[in-house]
Structures are given as structure tokens and as C-alpha cells.
Scaffold this motif. Structure first.
Motif, PDB file in Angstrom:
ATOM      1  N   GLY A  83       0.839  -1.207   0.000  1.00 49.24           N
ATOM      2  CA  GLY A  83       0.000   0.000   0.000  1.00 49.24           C
ATOM      3  C   GLY A  83       0.866   1.246   0.000  1.00 49.24           C
ATOM      4  O   GLY A  83       0.653   2.176   0.785  1.00 49.24           O
ATOM      5  N   ASP A 103       1.186  -1.778  -4.375  1.00 46.18           N
ATOM      6  CA  ASP A 103      -0.095  -1.159  -4.046  1.00 46.18           C
ATOM      7  C   ASP A 103      -1.148  -1.842  -4.920  1.00 46.18           C
ATOM      8  O   ASP A 103      -0.835  -2.300  -6.027  1.00 46.18           O
ATOM      9  CB  ASP A 103      -0.056   0.349  -4.344  1.00 46.18           C
ATOM     10  N   ALA A 125      -2.490  -6.523  -0.890  1.00 47.62           N
ATOM     11  CA  ALA A 125      -1.731  -7.078   0.233  1.00 47.62           C
ATOM     12  C   ALA A 125      -2.154  -8.516   0.533  1.00 47.62           C
ATOM     13  O   ALA A 125      -1.352  -9.323   0.986  1.00 47.62           O
ATOM     14  CB  ALA A 125      -1.942  -6.204   1.467  1.00 47.62           C
ATOM     15  N   LYS A 182       2.007   1.356   5.808  1.00 44.38           N
ATOM     16  CA  LYS A 182       1.815   2.682   6.409  1.00 44.38           C
ATOM     17  C   LYS A 182       0.410   3.200   6.085  1.00 44.38           C
ATOM     18  O   LYS A 182       0.078   3.457   4.937  1.00 44.38           O
ATOM     19  CB  LYS A 182       2.911   3.619   5.855  1.00 44.38           C
TER      20      LYS A 182
END
Ligand SMILES: C[S@@+](CC[C@H](N)C(=O)[O-])C[C@H]1O[C@@H](n2cnc3c(N)ncnc32)[C@H](O)[C@@H]1O
Length: 258
Positions: A50, A74, A101, A117
Motif C-alpha cells: 500500500g 499497491d 496485500a 503505512k
């Protein structure tokens, strides 16, 4: 809640990053603060999931250990494209992959550090994503997740709640500083939390409104948020006229896991 529309490109994210950049007082660079907590050393392999527009690496370009092998991922192709351009402009090399992810595959190389993050609250199957990340760490490697407190930006939340939009700050409810440790504890033996309290001191009502509008596509009924902006703007302006600024408290932090 899907974040696909929100993150097709980095314009919404960039608006919010600039808001924090312009009005955090006293100023703390969050990306610098995160890097300073990380056990990173020269030559290590790092995966970011991400990655957004690559802000973390661009901001830290002059502060990084040498010879890091970076892999940025991402789920948004638009974000990866922007990140690649920005890192290249900053003189940083990395490899890039458009992947969710949850779908990271264990045959990828292994990593000394994986960074997530301010993104886990958007991941639908967080347990799958955390298990996949765990499987990609080298023995002794670290997983780092940053996020916000559930009471993030409460002054803004209070104004929007008065308009019936109690869901405004709910986008990060799935993974907060308060409920994140339990979720991470299913996958990592050691979970440590560092907290950063701060505030935004904003003398410009339009800047607050732009911030609020930048979140609209995170919600099922963005029109309600746009309509509420017309009502809350004079209230924010009244506070600015009285006190010189509209102050918004924020608590963010970082989980470091092994
Ligand atoms: C709030 S932004 C944070 C971006 C960046 N990490 C930062 O801190 O500036 C969230 C990012 O997570 C990405 N994202 C959302 N769901 C994802 C998923 N399931 N897998 C990978 N990335 C995802 C979005 O496309 C977006 O770029």
C-alpha cells in the motif's frame, strides 16, 4: 467499504498529505518520525505494501541507509505509476508491483522489513494480508504498521456528527491504535506500539473543507459529505474569527512486530 475510487490516482492522498504538511504545529514530519523508529540498516531488503504515491521514500530520500533493496506495491495501478515516477525523480531505485496485500505470494524474495503505512484499515481480508506478510519476512525480520487512533481528528468529527455524519472518521475503524495490537498478535509474537500525538492549527476554513472533501469517495454517500461542507464551513470560520485558527487534535502511531 472499497477504497478503489479514492485511490485511482494520488490527488486525494496528496491533498491530505499537504494539509498535514502545512498545518501540523509544532511541525513533525511523520515520514521522518516513522523512519526513525525502524530498525533499518545498510543493504537490507524492504517491502512496502500500500505504498501510495511513494511519499515515505521520497521524504526520506536523503536520510535512508545505503543500498536498500526496495520493493513497492499497491493495489492501485495509478498509485504505483505515480510512486515510480516520484522515486525516480528523487534518485531512488526500486522494483514495483501492482498487487493487493492479500495476494502477496510467498515465492517472492524474503524481506528484512515490511512496511504497511496507513493502509491496513482499507484491507478487506486483513488476516490473510498479515499472514502473507509474515510468510515473506526473513527470520528475525520486522513488520511495521502505522495507523491512527479511533478518536482521530475529534473536533472535525464533532462538527460532522452534528450534521448526522457520525461515520466520517469511521474509515480507519477497522485497524486503529486501539484495536491493531490484537489483530497483529494473531500473526506476530512481539508487538510494540509507539504513539505520536499532534495537532493541526488551521487558520484557513477552505483548507479544512478541502481536506474533508478529499475523503468523500471513501464513503457510500459522498454527496452527504459535500452537502455538510456547506454547513460546517461557517462554523469553522467562526472559530477562526474568534481564536485565530481551528485546531484539530490527531494521534497516530506505529506498531513494530516480529
Ligand atoms: C491512505 S493511503 C496510504 C499510502 C501510503 N502508504 C502513505 O502512507 O502515504 C492507502 C493506500 O493503500 C492502498 N490500498 C488499499 N487497499 C489495499 C490493498 N488491499 N492492498 C494493497 N494496497 C491497498 C491504496 O491504493 C492507497 O494507496
Amino acid at each position: 467499504m472499497t477504497s478503489d475510487a479514492q485511490y485511482q490516482r494520488d490527488n486525494n492522498l496528496a491533498t491530505r498529505i499537504a494539509f498535514h504538511e502545512d498545518y501540523t504545529a509544532p511541525y513533525v514530519d511523520f515520514s521522518h518520525w516513522v523512519l526513525d523508529q525502524l530498525p533499518l540498516s545498510d543493504g537490507q531488503t524492504v517491502l512496502e505494501i500500500g505504498c501510495g504515491n511513494g511519499e515515505f521514500w521520497v521524504r526520506n530520500a536523503a536520510r535512508l541507509p545505503t543500498d536498500l533493496k526496495l520493493v513497492l506495491t499497491d493495489s492501485s495501478a495509478g498509485m504505483v505509476e505515480v510512486a515510480e515516477q516520484r522515486l525516480s525523480d528523487a534518485g531512488l531505485s526500486a522494483t514495483y508491483q501492482v498487487v493487493s496485500a492479500e495476494d502477496l505470494s510467498a515465492d517472492t524474495e524474503s524481506f528484512d522489513l515490511i512496511l504497511a503505512k496507513h493502509m491496513l484499515y482499507h484491507v478487506t481480508d486483513r488476516s490473510k494480508a498479515l499472514a502473507a506478510s509474515r510468510g515473506l519476512l526473513k527470520p528475525g525480520g520486522y513488520f511495521c504498521a502505522t495507523t491512527n487512533s479511533g478518536s482521530y481528528m475529534q473536533q472535525l468529527q464533532a462538527l460532522l456528527t452534528e450534521e448526522g455524519l457520525e461515520w466520517f472518521s469511521s474509515f480507519n475503524d477497522e485497524f486503529t491504535l486501539e484495536n491493531g495490537a490484537d489483530q497483529l498478535g494473531w500473526h506476530f509474537g512481539k508487538v510494540e506500539l509507539e504513539v505520536l500525538d499532534g495537532q493541526l492549527v488551521v487558520p484557513d476554513a477552505d483548507a479544512v473543507i478541502e481536506y474533508v472533501k478529499s475523503t468523500a469517495s471513501l464513503f457510500p454517500e459522498p454527496g452527504l459529505l459535500f452537502a455538510a461542507c456547506a454547513t460546517i464551513r461557517p462554523k469553522i470560520q467562526a472559530v477562526i474569527d474568534r481564536k485565530g485558527a481551528f485546531t484539530i487534535s490527531k494521534r497516530a502511531g506505529l506498531f513494530l512486530c516480529q
